[in-house]
Structures are given as structure tokens and as C-alpha cells.
Design a protein around this motif. Structure first.
Motif, short mmCIF file in Angstrom:
data_model
loop_
_atom_site.label_atom_id
_atom_site.label_comp_id
_atom_site.label_asym_id
_atom_site.label_seq_id
_atom_site.Cartn_x
_atom_site.Cartn_y
_atom_site.Cartn_z
N LYS A 8 0.83 -1.21 0.00
CA LYS A 8 0.00 0.00 0.00
C LYS A 8 0.86 1.27 0.00
O LYS A 8 1.88 1.34 0.67
N ILE A 9 0.39 2.25 -0.78
CA ILE A 9 0.98 3.59 -0.78
C ILE A 9 -0.15 4.60 -0.80
O ILE A 9 -1.29 4.26 -1.13
N LYS A 10 0.16 5.83 -0.43
CA LYS A 10 -0.83 6.90 -0.46
C LYS A 10 -0.39 7.93 -1.49
O LYS A 10 0.75 8.40 -1.47
N ASN A 14 -5.77 9.45 -1.55
CA ASN A 14 -6.19 8.08 -1.82
C ASN A 14 -5.09 7.07 -1.55
O ASN A 14 -3.92 7.33 -1.82
N GLU A 15 -5.50 5.92 -1.04
CA GLU A 15 -4.58 4.82 -0.83
C GLU A 15 -4.70 3.86 -2.00
O GLU A 15 -5.81 3.57 -2.47
N TYR A 16 -3.57 3.40 -2.50
CA TYR A 16 -3.53 2.46 -3.61
C TYR A 16 -2.72 1.24 -3.19
O TYR A 16 -1.77 1.35 -2.42
N SER A 17 -3.09 0.10 -3.75
CA SER A 17 -2.31 -1.12 -3.57
C SER A 17 -1.50 -1.33 -4.84
O SER A 17 -2.06 -1.36 -5.94
N TYR A 99 8.51 5.42 -2.55
CA TYR A 99 7.72 4.51 -3.38
C TYR A 99 8.60 3.49 -4.09
O TYR A 99 8.14 2.42 -4.44
#
Length: 127
Positions: A8-10, A14-17, A99
């Protein structure tokens, strides 16, 4: 999204996988010649701008895999795909450095193999 398969990152609010799928692997192979060439490309980019472009492309690609999976499973609740311009505007170079490790972690999770041992082995010598 399965945490064994994603990281997971933000980005912005929004948070994305980040997920390495077969679809993403094919796109990475087309761009770099294979996953094994990816690390070299990221570390040996000719200039800073090119290195940033590569990280942004990878983040967008891997984050969109989770969006595409969601959209496939939820046709009545589709989410918009992330665009490279959005990643550029909603992140800082410091974020992108963080990231990079999330990219590598998602790659590792996507390519690792779960090997399970059998409970009783027929090849074990009994004394």
C-alpha cells in the motif's frame, strides 16, 4: 486487496495497492526486456528526470492493477484509473524515493513462490 500480494501507498488523499499482475509483468517486459532488467534501468537512468519518469510510470502501472481488479470484480462501482500526471502533481520527489521500495516490495510479493512441505515425507528413513 490481498496484503500478501500487494504493497500500500498513499497518493494525495487516496490509498492504492501496488500489485504485480501478469498484465503488469507483460508491460514491464515490453518496456525493459523483462523484470530482471528493471532494477538496472531504475538505478542507471541517464538523468534525474528520466529516473523520475520511470518511477512514476511504474507506480501508475502497479497502482492501476488494483483499480482494474476492483473494476473487474465490481462492474457497478468502477473507480477511475490513476494517471501519470496525477502522480506527478500529488507527490514530491521525496515520496517517489519512498515509493521505490514499495515498488520493489510489490515486485517481490508478486514473484515469490510459496513452497509448502508435506506433512509426512515418504522419503524419510524410519529407524
Amino acid at each position: 486487496m490481498d496484503s500478501e500480494r500487494s504493497t500500500k501507498i498513499k497518493i494525495g488523499e487516496n490509498e492504492y495497492s501496488l500489485v504485480l499482475t501478469t498484465k503488469a509483468t507483460k508491460k514491464i517486459a515490453a518496456r525493459y526486456g523483462g523484470l530482471e532488467n528493471l532494477g538496472d534501468k531504475l538505478m542507471k537512468s541517464e538523468n534525474f528526470e528520466m529516473a523520475l519518469d520511470e518511477v512514476i510510470w511504474l507506480i501508475t502501472l502497479l497502482a492501476n492493477q488494483s483499480v482494474l481488479i476492483h473494476n473487474l470484480k465490481n462492474p457497478d462501482d468502477k473507480k477511475p484509473l490513476l494517471k501519470e500526471d496525477e502522480v506527478e502533481l500529488l507527490t514530491s520527489p521525496f515520496d517517489l524515493a519512498e515509493y521505490k521500495s514499495a515498488i520493489m516490495e510489490s515486485m517481490y510479493k508478486g514473484t515469490k513462490r510459496n513452497i509448502k512441505s508435506e506433512e509426512s515425507s515418504k522419503n524419510t528413513a524410519v529407524g
